[in-house]
Scaffold this motif. Structure first.
Motif, PDB file in Angstrom:
ATOM      1  N   ALA A   1       0.783  -1.236   0.000  1.00  0.00           N
ATOM      2  CA  ALA A   1       0.000   0.000   0.000  1.00  0.00           C
ATOM      3  C   ALA A   1       0.818   1.292   0.000  1.00  0.00           C
ATOM      4  O   ALA A   1       0.271   2.347  -0.300  1.00  0.00           O
ATOM      5  N   CYS A   2       2.099   1.249   0.325  1.00  0.00           N
ATOM      6  CA  CYS A   2       2.836   2.513   0.507  1.00  0.00           C
ATOM      7  C   CYS A   2       4.108   2.640  -0.335  1.00  0.00           C
ATOM      8  O   CYS A   2       4.406   3.718  -0.845  1.00  0.00           O
TER       9      CYS A   2
ATOM     10  N   CYS B   1       4.932   4.519  -3.836  1.00  0.00           N
ATOM     11  CA  CYS B   1       5.049   5.983  -3.913  1.00  0.00           C
ATOM     12  C   CYS B   1       6.022   6.557  -2.893  1.00  0.00           C
ATOM     13  O   CYS B   1       6.429   7.704  -3.014  1.00  0.00           O
ATOM     14  N   HIS B   2       6.357   5.790  -1.868  1.00  0.00           N
ATOM     15  CA  HIS B   2       7.178   6.346  -0.784  1.00  0.00           C
ATOM     16  C   HIS B   2       8.502   5.614  -0.636  1.00  0.00           C
ATOM     17  O   HIS B   2       8.972   5.388   0.484  1.00  0.00           O
TER      18      HIS B   2
ATOM     19  N   HIS C   1       3.032  11.488  -8.693  1.00  0.00           N
ATOM     20  CA  HIS C   1       2.688  10.961  -7.362  1.00  0.00           C
ATOM     21  C   HIS C   1       3.924  10.476  -6.617  1.00  0.00           C
ATOM     22  O   HIS C   1       4.073  10.714  -5.429  1.00  0.00           O
TER      23      HIS C   1
ATOM     24  N   GLU D   1       6.115  13.463  -5.492  1.00  0.00           N
ATOM     25  CA  GLU D   1       5.522  14.180  -4.350  1.00  0.00           C
ATOM     26  C   GLU D   1       5.496  13.300  -3.101  1.00  0.00           C
ATOM     27  O   GLU D   1       5.752  13.774  -1.994  1.00  0.00           O
TER      28      GLU D   1
ATOM     29  N   GLU E   1       7.631  13.942   0.613  1.00  0.00           N
ATOM     30  CA  GLU E   1       7.008  13.968   1.952  1.00  0.00           C
ATOM     31  C   GLU E   1       7.617  12.917   2.873  1.00  0.00           C
ATOM     32  O   GLU E   1       7.852  13.178   4.047  1.00  0.00           O
TER      33      GLU E   1
ATOM     34  N   ASP F   1       2.629  11.075  11.545  1.00  0.00           N
ATOM     35  CA  ASP F   1       2.056  11.453  10.236  1.00  0.00           C
ATOM     36  C   ASP F   1       1.378  10.256   9.578  1.00  0.00           C
ATOM     37  O   ASP F   1       0.291  10.371   9.016  1.00  0.00           O
ATOM     38  N   ILE F   2       2.053   9.121   9.645  1.00  0.00           N
ATOM     39  CA  ILE F   2       1.510   7.907   9.024  1.00  0.00           C
ATOM     40  C   ILE F   2       0.181   7.547   9.685  1.00  0.00           C
ATOM     41  O   ILE F   2      -0.816   7.281   9.017  1.00  0.00           O
TER      42      ILE F   2
ATOM     43  N   GLU G   1      -2.553  10.013   8.537  1.00  0.00           N
ATOM     44  CA  GLU G   1      -2.987   9.811   7.149  1.00  0.00           C
ATOM     45  C   GLU G   1      -3.871   8.566   7.020  1.00  0.00           C
ATOM     46  O   GLU G   1      -4.867   8.581   6.310  1.00  0.00           O
ATOM     47  N   VAL G   2      -3.471   7.501   7.728  1.00  0.00           N
ATOM     48  CA  VAL G   2      -4.223   6.244   7.619  1.00  0.00           C
ATOM     49  C   VAL G   2      -5.558   6.362   8.364  1.00  0.00           C
ATOM     50  O   VAL G   2      -6.583   5.897   7.880  1.00  0.00           O
TER      51      VAL G   2
ATOM     52  N   PRO H   1      -3.506   4.989   1.725  1.00  0.00           N
ATOM     53  CA  PRO H   1      -2.981   5.252   0.389  1.00  0.00           C
ATOM     54  C   PRO H   1      -3.983   6.036  -0.471  1.00  0.00           C
ATOM     55  O   PRO H   1      -5.187   5.995  -0.192  1.00  0.00           O
TER      56      PRO H   1
ATOM     57  N   TYR I   1      -5.103   4.987  -6.310  1.00  0.00           N
ATOM     58  CA  TYR I   1      -4.164   3.859  -6.242  1.00  0.00           C
ATOM     59  C   TYR I   1      -4.886   2.607  -5.761  1.00  0.00           C
ATOM     60  O   TYR I   1      -4.700   1.524  -6.309  1.00  0.00           O
TER      61      TYR I   1
HETATM   62  C1  HEC Z   1      -0.203   6.461  -5.258  1.00  0.00           C
HETATM   63  C2  HEC Z   1       0.861   7.005  -4.464  1.00  0.00           C
HETATM   64  C3  HEC Z   1       0.813   6.918  -2.972  1.00  0.00           C
HETATM   65  C4  HEC Z   1       0.597   5.818  -2.171  1.00  0.00           C
HETATM   66  C5  HEC Z   1       0.317   4.408  -2.619  1.00  0.00           C
HETATM   67  C6  HEC Z   1       0.734   6.271  -0.814  1.00  0.00           C
HETATM   68  N1  HEC Z   1       1.023   7.602  -0.796  1.00  0.00           N
HETATM   69 FE1  HEC Z   1       1.387   8.744   0.859  1.00  0.00          FE
HETATM   70  N2  HEC Z   1       1.609  10.409  -0.329  1.00  0.00           N
HETATM   71  C7  HEC Z   1       1.485  10.434  -1.688  1.00  0.00           C
HETATM   72  C8  HEC Z   1       1.577  11.809  -2.163  1.00  0.00           C
HETATM   73  C9  HEC Z   1       1.483  12.253  -3.606  1.00  0.00           C
HETATM   74  C10 HEC Z   1       1.764  12.616  -1.019  1.00  0.00           C
HETATM   75  C11 HEC Z   1       1.937  14.131  -0.945  1.00  0.00           C
HETATM   76  C12 HEC Z   1       0.679  14.860  -1.208  1.00  0.00           C
HETATM   77  C13 HEC Z   1      -0.369  14.613  -0.179  1.00  0.00           C
HETATM   78  O1  HEC Z   1      -0.120  14.778   1.027  1.00  0.00           O
HETATM   79  O2  HEC Z   1      -1.474  14.224  -0.594  1.00  0.00           O
HETATM   80  C14 HEC Z   1       1.771  11.700   0.123  1.00  0.00           C
HETATM   81  C15 HEC Z   1       1.946  12.103   1.428  1.00  0.00           C
HETATM   82  C16 HEC Z   1       2.051  11.242   2.512  1.00  0.00           C
HETATM   83  C17 HEC Z   1       2.379  11.647   3.863  1.00  0.00           C
HETATM   84  C18 HEC Z   1       2.662  13.053   4.329  1.00  0.00           C
HETATM   85  C19 HEC Z   1       1.377  13.771   4.544  1.00  0.00           C
HETATM   86  C20 HEC Z   1       1.556  15.149   5.114  1.00  0.00           C
HETATM   87  O3  HEC Z   1       0.958  16.062   4.538  1.00  0.00           O
HETATM   88  O4  HEC Z   1       2.279  15.281   6.108  1.00  0.00           O
HETATM   89  C21 HEC Z   1       2.384  10.508   4.622  1.00  0.00           C
HETATM   90  C22 HEC Z   1       2.689  10.402   6.104  1.00  0.00           C
HETATM   91  C23 HEC Z   1       2.041   9.403   3.752  1.00  0.00           C
HETATM   92  N3  HEC Z   1       1.840   9.878   2.485  1.00  0.00           N
HETATM   93  C24 HEC Z   1       1.920   8.088   4.176  1.00  0.00           C
HETATM   94  C25 HEC Z   1       1.527   7.045   3.357  1.00  0.00           C
HETATM   95  C26 HEC Z   1       1.317   5.689   3.848  1.00  0.00           C
HETATM   96  C27 HEC Z   1       1.503   5.240   5.280  1.00  0.00           C
HETATM   97  C28 HEC Z   1       0.924   4.950   2.770  1.00  0.00           C
HETATM   98  C29 HEC Z   1       0.511   3.517   2.769  1.00  0.00           C
HETATM   99  C30 HEC Z   1      -0.503   3.105   3.697  1.00  0.00           C
HETATM  100  C31 HEC Z   1       0.902   5.843   1.602  1.00  0.00           C
HETATM  101  N4  HEC Z   1       1.262   7.090   2.012  1.00  0.00           N
HETATM  102  C32 HEC Z   1       0.603   5.451   0.309  1.00  0.00           C
HETATM  103  C33 HEC Z   1       1.315   9.341  -2.521  1.00  0.00           C
HETATM  104  C34 HEC Z   1       1.058   8.044  -2.091  1.00  0.00           C
END
Ligand code: HEC
Length: 157
Positions: free
Chosen positions: A53-54, A57-58, A80, A83, A87, A107-108, A111-112, A118, A122
């Motif tokens: 799931a993460c 992109c990360h 994606h 960006e 982060e 933060d994680i 967001e969750v 995610p 996606y």
């Molecule tokens: C399809 C791509 C994608 C996936 C998959 C994804 N992310 Fe993200 N994530 C992004 C993008 C793009 C940003 C920055 C823009 C935003 O915050 O929306 C971001 C931002 C974040 C941030 C920072 C938010 C903030 O504003 O402080 C965190 C923490 C994060 N993601 C955690 C996760 C976790 C944990 C997962 C899995 C469960 C995940 N992401 C899956 C694309 C993704």
């Protein structure tokens, strides 16, 4: 009118074919020693969550299904990833100090909890990225445990 329509369709096809030659560079690197999967003793199910799931992109390693290689989808995917990595890049986890890690864990969780990660699009395309209640509970349990360890670590106190 029918001629116009034919020309229009041909034009669309030509544009679609031409844009395929403009492919962004792929996000495929080595699994570095600083990668979270090498740095942390993650329970199996938490590893699975990150992988499914993460990490696409990360981290510095994206698994590209065929549809992600087709322009203009590939351009959106690249954006994606750029960006997402800006982060939070799990490939760099080992370089974070204790404070950075604590902030990242919070933060994680946020967001969750708010279901902003995610990203929805996606999850639509990657069914395995849909987090169940058990997934979320396992992830939060690990965040609580690791967060407490970090807060109590000598550097932070
Ligand atoms: C399809 C791509 C994608 C996936 C998959 C994804 N992310 Fe993200 N994530 C992004 C993008 C793009 C940003 C920055 C823009 C935003 O915050 O929306 C971001 C931002 C974040 C941030 C920072 C938010 C903030 O504003 O402080 C965190 C923490 C994060 N993601 C955690 C996760 C976790 C944990 C997962 C899995 C469960 C995940 N992401 C899956 C694309 C993704």
């Amino acid at each position: 009118m029918r001629l116009f329509l034919k020309i229009f369709v041909v034009l669309i096809v030509v544009v679609f074919v031409v844009i395929q030659f403009f492919q962004p560079e792929k996000n495929i690197g080595e699994i570095s020693v600083n990668h979270i999967l090498r740095q942390e003793q993650l329970p199996e199910n938490v590893q699975q969550i990150l992988r499914n799931a993460c990490l696409d992109c990360h981290s510095n390693n994206t698994n590209y299904p065929w549809y992600d290689k087709i322009a203009p989808v590939s351009w959106m995917v690249k954006k994606h990833i750029a960006e997402g990595k800006k982060e939070l890049n799990f490939s760099e986890w080992g370089k974070f100090d204790a404070y950075d890690k604590i902030v990242a864990l919070e933060d994680i969780r946020q967001e969750v909890e708010q279901k902003t990660m995610p990203l929805k699009g996606y999850v639509t395309m990657h069914k395995e990225a849909k987090l169940t209640e058990e997934h979320v509970a396992a992830l939060f349990a690990w965040i609580d445990k690791r967060g407490a360890e970090l807060v109590n670590s000598p550097i932070v106190q």
